[in-house]
Design a protein around this motif. Structure first.
Motif, PDB file in Angstrom:
ATOM      1  N   LEU A 119      28.373  52.564  38.569  1.00  0.00           N
ATOM      2  CA  LEU A 119      28.754  51.169  38.818  1.00  0.00           C
ATOM      3  C   LEU A 119      28.525  50.291  37.587  1.00  0.00           C
ATOM      4  O   LEU A 119      29.311  49.385  37.315  1.00  0.00           O
ATOM      5  CB  LEU A 119      27.990  50.613  40.011  1.00  0.00           C
ATOM      6  CG  LEU A 119      28.403  51.166  41.372  1.00  0.00           C
ATOM      7  CD1 LEU A 119      27.485  50.613  42.463  1.00  0.00           C
ATOM      8  CD2 LEU A 119      29.844  50.853  41.676  1.00  0.00           C
ATOM      9  N   THR A 120      27.467  50.571  36.837  1.00  0.00           N
ATOM     10  CA  THR A 120      27.214  49.820  35.611  1.00  0.00           C
ATOM     11  C   THR A 120      28.303  50.073  34.588  1.00  0.00           C
ATOM     12  O   THR A 120      28.797  49.148  33.936  1.00  0.00           O
ATOM     13  CB  THR A 120      25.839  50.185  35.030  1.00  0.00           C
ATOM     14  OG1 THR A 120      24.837  49.916  36.010  1.00  0.00           O
ATOM     15  CG2 THR A 120      25.544  49.411  33.764  1.00  0.00           C
ATOM     16  N   LEU A 121      28.701  51.335  34.434  1.00  0.00           N
ATOM     17  CA  LEU A 121      29.782  51.656  33.498  1.00  0.00           C
ATOM     18  C   LEU A 121      31.102  51.042  33.941  1.00  0.00           C
ATOM     19  O   LEU A 121      31.883  50.543  33.118  1.00  0.00           O
ATOM     20  CB  LEU A 121      29.920  53.171  33.355  1.00  0.00           C
ATOM     21  CG  LEU A 121      28.774  53.873  32.633  1.00  0.00           C
ATOM     22  CD1 LEU A 121      28.970  55.389  32.653  1.00  0.00           C
ATOM     23  CD2 LEU A 121      28.645  53.366  31.206  1.00  0.00           C
ATOM     24  N   LEU A 122      31.357  51.053  35.230  1.00  0.00           N
ATOM     25  CA  LEU A 122      32.577  50.438  35.747  1.00  0.00           C
ATOM     26  C   LEU A 122      32.580  48.933  35.487  1.00  0.00           C
ATOM     27  O   LEU A 122      33.605  48.360  35.092  1.00  0.00           O
ATOM     28  CB  LEU A 122      32.704  50.717  37.240  1.00  0.00           C
ATOM     29  CG  LEU A 122      33.974  50.242  37.920  1.00  0.00           C
ATOM     30  CD1 LEU A 122      35.172  51.036  37.401  1.00  0.00           C
ATOM     31  CD2 LEU A 122      33.860  50.402  39.428  1.00  0.00           C
ATOM     32  N   LEU A 123      31.443  48.293  35.669  1.00  0.00           N
ATOM     33  CA  LEU A 123      31.332  46.867  35.384  1.00  0.00           C
ATOM     34  C   LEU A 123      31.528  46.598  33.906  1.00  0.00           C
ATOM     35  O   LEU A 123      32.155  45.610  33.510  1.00  0.00           O
ATOM     36  CB  LEU A 123      29.969  46.347  35.854  1.00  0.00           C
ATOM     37  CG  LEU A 123      29.703  44.868  35.686  1.00  0.00           C
ATOM     38  CD1 LEU A 123      30.655  44.074  36.562  1.00  0.00           C
ATOM     39  CD2 LEU A 123      28.276  44.538  36.029  1.00  0.00           C
ATOM     40  N   PHE A 124      31.008  47.473  33.061  1.00  0.00           N
ATOM     41  CA  PHE A 124      31.159  47.314  31.616  1.00  0.00           C
ATOM     42  C   PHE A 124      32.626  47.455  31.208  1.00  0.00           C
ATOM     43  O   PHE A 124      33.126  46.701  30.382  1.00  0.00           O
ATOM     44  CB  PHE A 124      30.300  48.347  30.877  1.00  0.00           C
ATOM     45  CG  PHE A 124      30.432  48.282  29.392  1.00  0.00           C
ATOM     46  CD1 PHE A 124      29.845  47.250  28.676  1.00  0.00           C
ATOM     47  CD2 PHE A 124      31.148  49.244  28.699  1.00  0.00           C
ATOM     48  CE1 PHE A 124      29.961  47.189  27.313  1.00  0.00           C
ATOM     49  CE2 PHE A 124      31.262  49.185  27.321  1.00  0.00           C
ATOM     50  CZ  PHE A 124      30.673  48.156  26.627  1.00  0.00           C
ATOM     51  N   VAL A 125      33.342  48.402  31.795  1.00  0.00           N
ATOM     52  CA  VAL A 125      34.739  48.639  31.445  1.00  0.00           C
ATOM     53  C   VAL A 125      35.636  47.533  31.994  1.00  0.00           C
ATOM     54  O   VAL A 125      36.547  47.053  31.301  1.00  0.00           O
ATOM     55  CB  VAL A 125      35.198  50.030  31.978  1.00  0.00           C
ATOM     56  CG1 VAL A 125      36.689  50.192  31.870  1.00  0.00           C
ATOM     57  CG2 VAL A 125      34.479  51.128  31.220  1.00  0.00           C
ATOM     58  N   LEU A 126      35.405  47.120  33.249  1.00  0.00           N
ATOM     59  CA  LEU A 126      36.279  46.133  33.884  1.00  0.00           C
ATOM     60  C   LEU A 126      35.839  44.691  33.696  1.00  0.00           C
ATOM     61  O   LEU A 126      36.577  43.780  34.056  1.00  0.00           O
ATOM     62  CB  LEU A 126      36.373  46.438  35.385  1.00  0.00           C
ATOM     63  CG  LEU A 126      36.969  47.779  35.769  1.00  0.00           C
ATOM     64  CD1 LEU A 126      36.962  47.949  37.274  1.00  0.00           C
ATOM     65  CD2 LEU A 126      38.373  47.933  35.216  1.00  0.00           C
ATOM     66  N   GLY A 127      34.649  44.488  33.132  1.00  0.00           N
ATOM     67  CA  GLY A 127      34.116  43.132  32.996  1.00  0.00           C
ATOM     68  C   GLY A 127      34.812  42.351  31.908  1.00  0.00           C
ATOM     69  O   GLY A 127      35.654  42.872  31.144  1.00  0.00           O
ATOM     70  N   PRO A 128      34.473  41.068  31.815  1.00  0.00           N
ATOM     71  CA  PRO A 128      35.077  40.226  30.785  1.00  0.00           C
ATOM     72  C   PRO A 128      34.620  40.653  29.398  1.00  0.00           C
ATOM     73  O   PRO A 128      33.518  41.152  29.208  1.00  0.00           O
ATOM     74  CB  PRO A 128      34.581  38.825  31.124  1.00  0.00           C
ATOM     75  CG  PRO A 128      33.341  39.037  31.906  1.00  0.00           C
ATOM     76  CD  PRO A 128      33.518  40.344  32.624  1.00  0.00           C
ATOM     77  N   ARG A 129      35.465  40.422  28.450  1.00  0.00           N
ATOM     78  CA  ARG A 129      35.147  40.836  27.068  1.00  0.00           C
ATOM     79  C   ARG A 129      34.722  39.672  26.253  1.00  0.00           C
ATOM     80  O   ARG A 129      35.050  38.673  26.109  1.00  0.00           O
ATOM     81  CB  ARG A 129      36.350  41.526  26.450  1.00  0.00           C
ATOM     82  CG  ARG A 129      36.687  42.728  27.299  1.00  0.00           C
ATOM     83  CD  ARG A 129      37.377  43.776  26.499  1.00  0.00           C
ATOM     84  NE  ARG A 129      37.764  44.817  27.458  1.00  0.00           N
ATOM     85  CZ  ARG A 129      37.220  45.986  27.471  1.00  0.00           C
ATOM     86  NH1 ARG A 129      36.301  46.294  26.636  1.00  0.00           N
ATOM     87  NH2 ARG A 129      37.620  46.885  28.327  1.00  0.00           N
TER      88      ARG A 129
END
Length: 129
Positions: A119-129
């Protein structure tokens, strides 16, 4: 009425945590030699583990974060060994025992860590840049 509505997100979070941990405990029981773990017992275990995790998080005020993480993991494994040892059953119908329940708890903790990392990796990939 406004106070009640402010408690709804907290209640949903607690129900989600208990349900997630119950599901992970059932999956761990399936992975560990086809252990029989009823849903009722899985939800009881998930509720107690959620409470333990919240209490271990409160220790973060007085102790470093890595210490509280180790205390929390140790408390979950010890509690699982005690709570599931007499209640969970093997495929043959015998009780799992303290050692088997500790292994089951370690598998459940490992699965929860894997879900947290995913879930952390998914948040990192899909989160704002």
């Amino acid at each position: 009425m406004n106070t009640f509505l402010s408690l709804v997100p907290v209640a949903l979070m607690l129900v989600s945590l208990v349900s997630l941990y119950a599901g992970l405990a059932k999956l761990a029981a399936r992975l560990y030699r086809r252990t029989h773990l009823p849903w009722r017992l899985a939800f009881q275990f998930g509720g107690w583990v959620t409470l333990l995790v919240i209490l271990a998080g409160m220790l973060r005020v007085a102790l470093p974060q890595w210490v509280t993480a180790l205390v929390g993991l140790g408390a979950v494994v010890l509690f699982g060994a005690w709570f599931l040892g007499r209640r969970a059953r093997t495929a043959a119908g015998e009780t799992l025992g303290t050692r088997g329940a500790a292994v089951l708890s370690v598998i459940t903790v490992g699965l929860s860590l894997a879900v947290g990392i995913a879930l952390t990796l998914l948040l990192f990939v899909l989160g704002p840049r």
